[in-house]
Scaffold this motif. Structure first.
Motif, PDB file in Angstrom:
ATOM      1  N   GLY A   1      34.360  53.277  37.842  1.00 57.18           N
ATOM      2  CA  GLY A   1      33.882  53.438  39.502  1.00 57.18           C
ATOM      3  C   GLY A   1      34.682  52.234  40.006  1.00 57.18           C
ATOM      4  N   ASN A   2      36.162  52.065  39.590  1.00 52.02           N
ATOM      5  CA  ASN A   2      36.718  50.915  40.370  1.00 52.02           C
ATOM      6  C   ASN A   2      37.724  51.621  41.109  1.00 52.02           C
ATOM      7  N   GLU A   3      37.611  52.398  41.626  1.00 48.04           N
ATOM      8  CA  GLU A   3      38.934  53.227  42.612  1.00 48.04           C
ATOM      9  C   GLU A   3      38.951  52.286  43.613  1.00 48.04           C
ATOM     10  N   ASP A   4      40.435  52.072  43.753  1.00 43.05           N
ATOM     11  CA  ASP A   4      40.793  51.270  44.963  1.00 43.05           C
ATOM     12  C   ASP A   4      39.895  49.663  45.130  1.00 43.05           C
ATOM     13  N   SER A   5      39.603  49.233  43.945  1.00 44.72           N
ATOM     14  CA  SER A   5      39.147  47.941  43.719  1.00 44.72           C
ATOM     15  C   SER A   5      40.129  46.758  44.011  1.00 44.72           C
ATOM     16  N   TYR A   6      39.815  45.692  44.896  1.00 41.47           N
ATOM     17  CA  TYR A   6      40.657  44.848  45.099  1.00 41.47           C
ATOM     18  C   TYR A   6      40.615  43.632  43.711  1.00 41.47           C
ATOM     19  N   VAL A   7      41.448  43.639  43.054  1.00 44.30           N
ATOM     20  CA  VAL A   7      41.422  42.996  41.794  1.00 44.30           C
ATOM     21  C   VAL A   7      42.254  41.622  41.972  1.00 44.30           C
ATOM     22  N   PHE A   8      41.565  40.616  41.619  1.00 42.53           N
ATOM     23  CA  PHE A   8      42.239  39.275  41.845  1.00 42.53           C
ATOM     24  C   PHE A   8      42.242  38.356  40.415  1.00 42.53           C
ATOM     25  N   MET A   9      43.156  37.281  40.629  1.00 44.33           N
ATOM     26  CA  MET A   9      42.917  36.237  39.353  1.00 44.33           C
ATOM     27  C   MET A   9      43.201  34.877  39.898  1.00 44.33           C
ATOM     28  N   VAL A  10      42.257  33.954  39.290  1.00 42.72           N
ATOM     29  CA  VAL A  10      42.261  32.741  39.708  1.00 42.72           C
ATOM     30  C   VAL A  10      42.516  31.756  38.346  1.00 42.72           C
ATOM     31  N   MET A  11      43.591  31.223  38.273  1.00 42.94           N
ATOM     32  CA  MET A  11      43.597  30.185  37.040  1.00 42.94           C
ATOM     33  C   MET A  11      43.635  28.942  37.388  1.00 42.94           C
ATOM     34  N   THR A  12      42.838  28.275  36.728  1.00 45.71           N
ATOM     35  CA  THR A  12      42.760  26.750  36.841  1.00 45.71           C
ATOM     36  C   THR A  12      44.001  26.215  35.757  1.00 45.71           C
ATOM     37  N   CYS A  13      44.334  24.838  35.926  1.00 44.19           N
ATOM     38  CA  CYS A  13      45.410  24.318  35.088  1.00 44.19           C
ATOM     39  C   CYS A  13      45.582  23.023  35.571  1.00 44.19           C
ATOM     40  N   GLY A  14      46.015  22.165  34.546  1.00 43.96           N
ATOM     41  CA  GLY A  14      46.153  20.668  34.952  1.00 43.96           C
ATOM     42  C   GLY A  14      47.499  20.386  35.672  1.00 43.96           C
ATOM     43  N   SER A  15      48.462  21.334  35.514  1.00 47.35           N
ATOM     44  CA  SER A  15      49.872  21.179  36.039  1.00 47.35           C
ATOM     45  C   SER A  15      50.558  22.288  36.490  1.00 47.35           C
ATOM     46  N   SER A  16      50.643  23.447  35.749  1.00 53.15           N
ATOM     47  CA  SER A  16      51.408  24.644  35.913  1.00 53.15           C
ATOM     48  C   SER A  16      50.404  25.613  35.489  1.00 53.15           C
ATOM     49  N   SER A  17      50.458  26.952  35.840  1.00 58.82           N
ATOM     50  CA  SER A  17      50.093  28.087  35.254  1.00 58.82           C
ATOM     51  C   SER A  17      51.233  28.870  34.497  1.00 58.82           C
ATOM     52  N   GLY A  18      52.583  28.599  34.604  1.00 57.15           N
ATOM     53  CA  GLY A  18      53.235  29.102  34.205  1.00 57.15           C
ATOM     54  C   GLY A  18      53.625  30.631  34.478  1.00 57.15           C
ATOM     55  N   GLY A  19      53.843  31.371  33.485  1.00 64.08           N
ATOM     56  CA  GLY A  19      53.771  33.083  33.927  1.00 64.08           C
ATOM     57  C   GLY A  19      52.843  33.596  33.404  1.00 64.08           C
ATOM     58  N   ALA A  20      51.622  32.788  33.448  1.00 62.89           N
ATOM     59  CA  ALA A  20      50.347  33.509  32.841  1.00 62.89           C
ATOM     60  C   ALA A  20      49.845  34.572  33.745  1.00 62.89           C
ATOM     61  N   ASP A  21      50.239  34.577  35.154  1.00 60.26           N
ATOM     62  CA  ASP A  21      49.909  35.642  36.063  1.00 60.26           C
ATOM     63  C   ASP A  21      50.557  37.016  35.627  1.00 60.26           C
ATOM     64  N   ARG A  22      51.881  37.002  35.354  1.00 61.56           N
ATOM     65  CA  ARG A  22      52.719  38.132  34.851  1.00 61.56           C
ATOM     66  C   ARG A  22      52.010  38.637  33.694  1.00 61.56           C
ATOM     67  N   TYR A  23      51.976  37.794  32.589  1.00 61.60           N
ATOM     68  CA  TYR A  23      51.413  38.222  31.314  1.00 61.60           C
ATOM     69  C   TYR A  23      49.857  38.679  31.169  1.00 61.60           C
ATOM     70  N   VAL A  24      49.106  38.092  32.103  1.00 54.71           N
ATOM     71  CA  VAL A  24      47.703  38.955  32.218  1.00 54.71           C
ATOM     72  C   VAL A  24      47.803  40.203  32.914  1.00 54.71           C
ATOM     73  N   SER A  25      48.479  40.302  33.976  1.00 56.27           N
ATOM     74  CA  SER A  25      48.638  41.691  34.808  1.00 56.27           C
ATOM     75  C   SER A  25      49.016  42.648  33.935  1.00 56.27           C
ATOM     76  N   LYS A  26      49.944  42.433  32.797  1.00 56.37           N
ATOM     77  CA  LYS A  26      50.212  43.438  31.909  1.00 56.37           C
ATOM     78  C   LYS A  26      49.317  44.040  31.055  1.00 56.37           C
ATOM     79  N   ILE A  27      48.248  43.126  30.745  1.00 54.60           N
ATOM     80  CA  ILE A  27      47.272  43.336  29.710  1.00 54.60           C
ATOM     81  C   ILE A  27      46.312  44.388  30.685  1.00 54.60           C
ATOM     82  N   LEU A  28      46.099  43.834  31.743  1.00 54.37           N
ATOM     83  CA  LEU A  28      45.093  44.694  32.723  1.00 54.37           C
ATOM     84  C   LEU A  28      45.564  45.901  33.155  1.00 54.37           C
TER      85      LEU A  28
END
Length: 253
Positions: A74-101
């Motif tokens: 039931g997720n047609e056209d859903s707005y999907v977002f990601m928030v990462m908490t980190c101590g200094s940098s999230s690196g390339g975690a955004d792209r890594y996780v986006s590929k999984i999803l």
């Protein structure tokens, strides 16, 4: 619907704060993982969020596994977002996780990161009280900004660079292959409160004769057991004995 994972409370607080502003329910990935619940149904146009800490510039292994098993209908056209908490940098975690999803039919529309107090006590000493207050104050402001952007289906305010992605591809595998539990132990201050067993997200700790025993060769390395121990009895080798602990103020012990 907001899915979150948290060891010492940073990401849980972020998810709950954003969720309260959006009037969205939050779901603990660790609990769902334990209950083997990976199927969810969302309403049309309902926002879907993922909030988690970054380990070695990538997602905690429990988050990665949860995402690979996740099924949302039931997720047609859903707005999907990601928030990462980190101590200094999230690196390339955004792209890594986006590929999984993406492989599971979810396209991330916006990535956000927020600096919060680092809890990786196994690697270094943690910040003092003054620094923590300053970091948490800035985090509050950042979370408010993120929530407002999500409410209007905003876009990412920063995407990872090629260098960030190189960091993840180089460093993250060490975390995935590592996560050894051999060095964990409880010293003589242990009061047999069972909290460590209760909060371990992968049931790596079992109480034996009133003392914690690490029964898995690997765990998430979320360091909840060390940081949340009420008497600071849990150690990781000799490195953590004299280091400060940290738990987000919203969690307490």
């Amino acid at each position: 619907m907001i899915f979150y994972f948290s060891g010492t409370g940073n990401s849980r607080y972020a998810a709950e704060r954003i969720g309260s502003m959006m009037d969205e329910k939050v779901i603990d990935m660790a609990k769902s993982h334990k209950d083997e619940r990976f199927t969810f149904e969302v309403k049309d146009q309902e926002k879907i969020g993922f909030v988690f800490p970054v380990y070695y510039y990538g997602p905690p292994v429990i988050v990665k596994e949860f995402m690979t098993k996740l099924k949302i209908s039931g997720n047609e056209d859903s707005y999907v977002f990601m928030v990462m908490t980190c101590g200094s940098s999230s690196g390339g975690a955004d792209r890594y996780v986006s590929k999984i999803l993406a492989e599971h039919g979810l396209e991330i529309k916006a990535f956000f990161s927020v600096l919060m107090v680092d809890n990786f006590i196994m690697g270094y000493d943690l910040s003092d009280e003054e620094d923590r207050e300053n970091i948490n104050k800035k985090a509050e402001e950042r979370l408010d900004k993120i929530a407002k952007s999500i409410l209007v289906k905003g876009v990412s305010d920063r995407k990872s660079s090629q260098f960030d992605q190189l960091l993840t591809s180089t460093v993250y595998p060490f975390y995935v292959r590592g996560r050894n539990t051999k060095k964990f132990f409880a010293d003589e201050r242990c009061i047999s409160c069972y909290l460590c067993e209760e909060i371990c997200p992968v049931q790596a700790i079992k109480m034996v004769d009133g003392r914690p025993v690490w029964v898995l060769n690997q765990c998430v390395h979320c360091v909840a057991c060390i940081n949340r121990c009420p008497v600071e009895a849990i150690q990781y080798g000799d490195a953590t004995k004299k280091r400060r602990r940290y738990v987000h103020p919203s969690v307490g012990i």
